[in-house]
Scaffold this motif. Structure first.
Motif, short mmCIF file in Angstrom:
data_model
loop_
_atom_site.label_atom_id
_atom_site.label_comp_id
_atom_site.label_asym_id
_atom_site.label_seq_id
_atom_site.Cartn_x
_atom_site.Cartn_y
_atom_site.Cartn_z
N ALA A 254 33.06 54.07 44.12
CA ALA A 254 34.40 53.62 43.96
C ALA A 254 35.05 53.71 45.40
N GLY A 255 34.68 55.14 46.04
CA GLY A 255 34.51 55.44 47.00
C GLY A 255 34.69 54.51 48.45
N ASP A 256 33.16 54.16 48.26
CA ASP A 256 32.47 53.09 48.53
C ASP A 256 33.30 51.92 49.44
N ALA A 257 33.25 51.30 47.95
CA ALA A 257 34.28 49.79 47.85
C ALA A 257 35.37 50.13 48.11
N ALA A 294 39.21 50.64 42.22
CA ALA A 294 40.00 50.85 41.00
C ALA A 294 38.70 49.54 40.33
N ILE A 295 38.54 48.30 40.74
CA ILE A 295 37.81 47.28 40.26
C ILE A 295 36.11 47.81 40.24
N GLN A 311 38.29 38.23 43.77
CA GLN A 311 38.15 39.49 42.12
C GLN A 311 39.98 40.17 42.69
N LEU A 312 39.91 40.44 44.03
CA LEU A 312 40.57 41.72 44.80
C LEU A 312 42.00 40.72 44.46
N LEU A 313 41.83 39.59 44.86
CA LEU A 313 43.47 39.10 45.14
C LEU A 313 44.13 38.48 43.57
N ALA A 314 43.23 38.25 42.47
CA ALA A 314 43.49 37.99 41.04
C ALA A 314 44.33 39.45 40.87
N ILE A 315 43.94 40.80 40.64
CA ILE A 315 44.34 41.82 40.48
C ILE A 315 46.83 41.85 41.29
N GLU A 316 47.22 42.32 40.12
CA GLU A 316 48.31 42.58 40.88
C GLU A 316 48.46 44.20 41.06
#
Ligand code: ATP
Length: 316
Positions: A254-257, A294-295, A311-316
């Motif tokens: 998560a931290g690396d993302a 988070a993803i 995938q990133l853009l799909a999250i509000e």
């Protein structure tokens, strides 16, 4: 778009299949690619950025596997090296909450040699230094220091993640703290967990941690706080940026993302220095990076769980 050079370890994580079992009891393990700086390189490339990995694996089938994973994720591996020493291995178990416990057999990652040809390429680009194994000695530590120096003299944007692993330092935390100082001093961007910020500053209070890190020299500080989001701090302002709500199954990576997503956005700017003093832009970038973190917790394994741009853009 600028290039992000990511230096540090690339290794095999053998992850215990049964979640919640401790390592002494686990008997089945799955092979995964691991190593924080390598994860960061993949995070950047999966989001459409340009990343280059600088690290060393063995001339063995595991080394081949690891480099193939990076290639498949569109990371440039032209600065990766291979040594006769066996590829570095970690054995990992996950708690029911998805937290990691691990033991580590150090191998080829420590064999990285300095390559002077990189100096020219790093000019005006970004260097991300992950310190999990790099400060443990070996040729890697020497090469790491020289690349850091090259990046400074070439005007590269410097990002530093101490990646502190208590099991690797045991009674020698003070040495780790001392070795981190030059990087904290020169970092344009620092990514710290709460534990790391407290360890490196000797302070408990988050705001005081940031003040000390700024005093040493780090310009932009991010302290990642799991499901609570991220504290963003510049010498002028401190702001907690909340994350999105998810159901985590494995927090690995998560931290690396997070830092990968932040660096990918900075690398997309005409000049990386545009982030300094532009708190609104930085806050927006951290908001996106929180989503990336988070993803990543919602699936097993680090690299396969890193988000793509859509995938990133799909999250509000
Ligand atoms: P690592 O274990 O990979 O070193 P870390 O401790 O550095 O991770 P975390 O704080 O776990 O980093 O996660 C990085 C970011 O990802 C957080 O700042 C947050 O924005 C997001 N994140 C992590 N876990 C969650 C969660 N359970 N819910 C929502 N967001 C999360």
């Amino acid at each position: 778009m600028k290039h992000v050079f990511c230096i540090g370890e690339l290794l095999i994580d053998f992850v215990a299949e049964k979640q919640g079992s401790d390592l002494s009891k686990a008997d089945l393990f799955t092979k995964k690619a691991g190593g924080a700086p390598a994860n960061v390189a993949c995070a950047i490339a999966k989001l459409g950025g340009n990343s280059k990995f600088i690290g060393c694996v063995g001339k063995d089938p595991f080394g081949t596997y690891l480099l193939n994973v990076l290639k498949d994720n569109h990371v440039d591996i032209s600065f990766a090296q291979r040594a006769k020493t066996f590829t570095t291995l970690a054995f990992v178990s996950l708690s029911e909450e998805g937290e990691r416990d691990f033991v580590f057999s150090r191998g080829a990652d420590k064999e990285l040699k300095y390559d002077s040809s990189l100096k020219k390429s790093i000019k005006d680009n970004l260097l991300h230094l992950g310190a999990a194994t790099a400060l443990l000695g070996g040729d890697l530590e020497k090469a790491y220091g020289r690349y850091f120096f090259d990046a400074l003299t070439q005007g590269a944007f410097i990002s530093f993640d101490p990646n502190f692993r208590g099991d690797l330092w045991k009674e020698e935390e003070h040495i780790f703290i001392k070795k981190c100082q030059p990087f904290i001093e020169k970092a344009d961007l620092g990514k710290f967990s709460l534990e790391e910020a407290q360890l490196l500053t000797g302070k408990n209070d988050l705001n005081e941690c940031c003040d000390v890190l700024h005093e040493i020299g780090t310009k932009i500080i991010t302290i990642t706080l799991g499901n609570k989001g991220t504290l963003l701090s510049t010498p002028e302002i401190k702001k907690t940026i909340p994350s999105v709500s998810v159901t985590p199954v494995d927090t690995t990576g998560a931290g690396d993302a997070f830092i990968g997503c932040l660096l990918q956005q900075i690398a997309a700017l005409k000049e990386a220095e545009e982030v300094f003093g532009n708190i609104d832009m930085l806050a927006e970038m951290v908001k996106n990076a929180n989503k990336a973190g988070a993803i990543t917790t919602t699936n097993y394994g680090a690299i396969p769980s890193l988000p793509t741009k859509s995938q990133l853009l799909a999250i509000e």
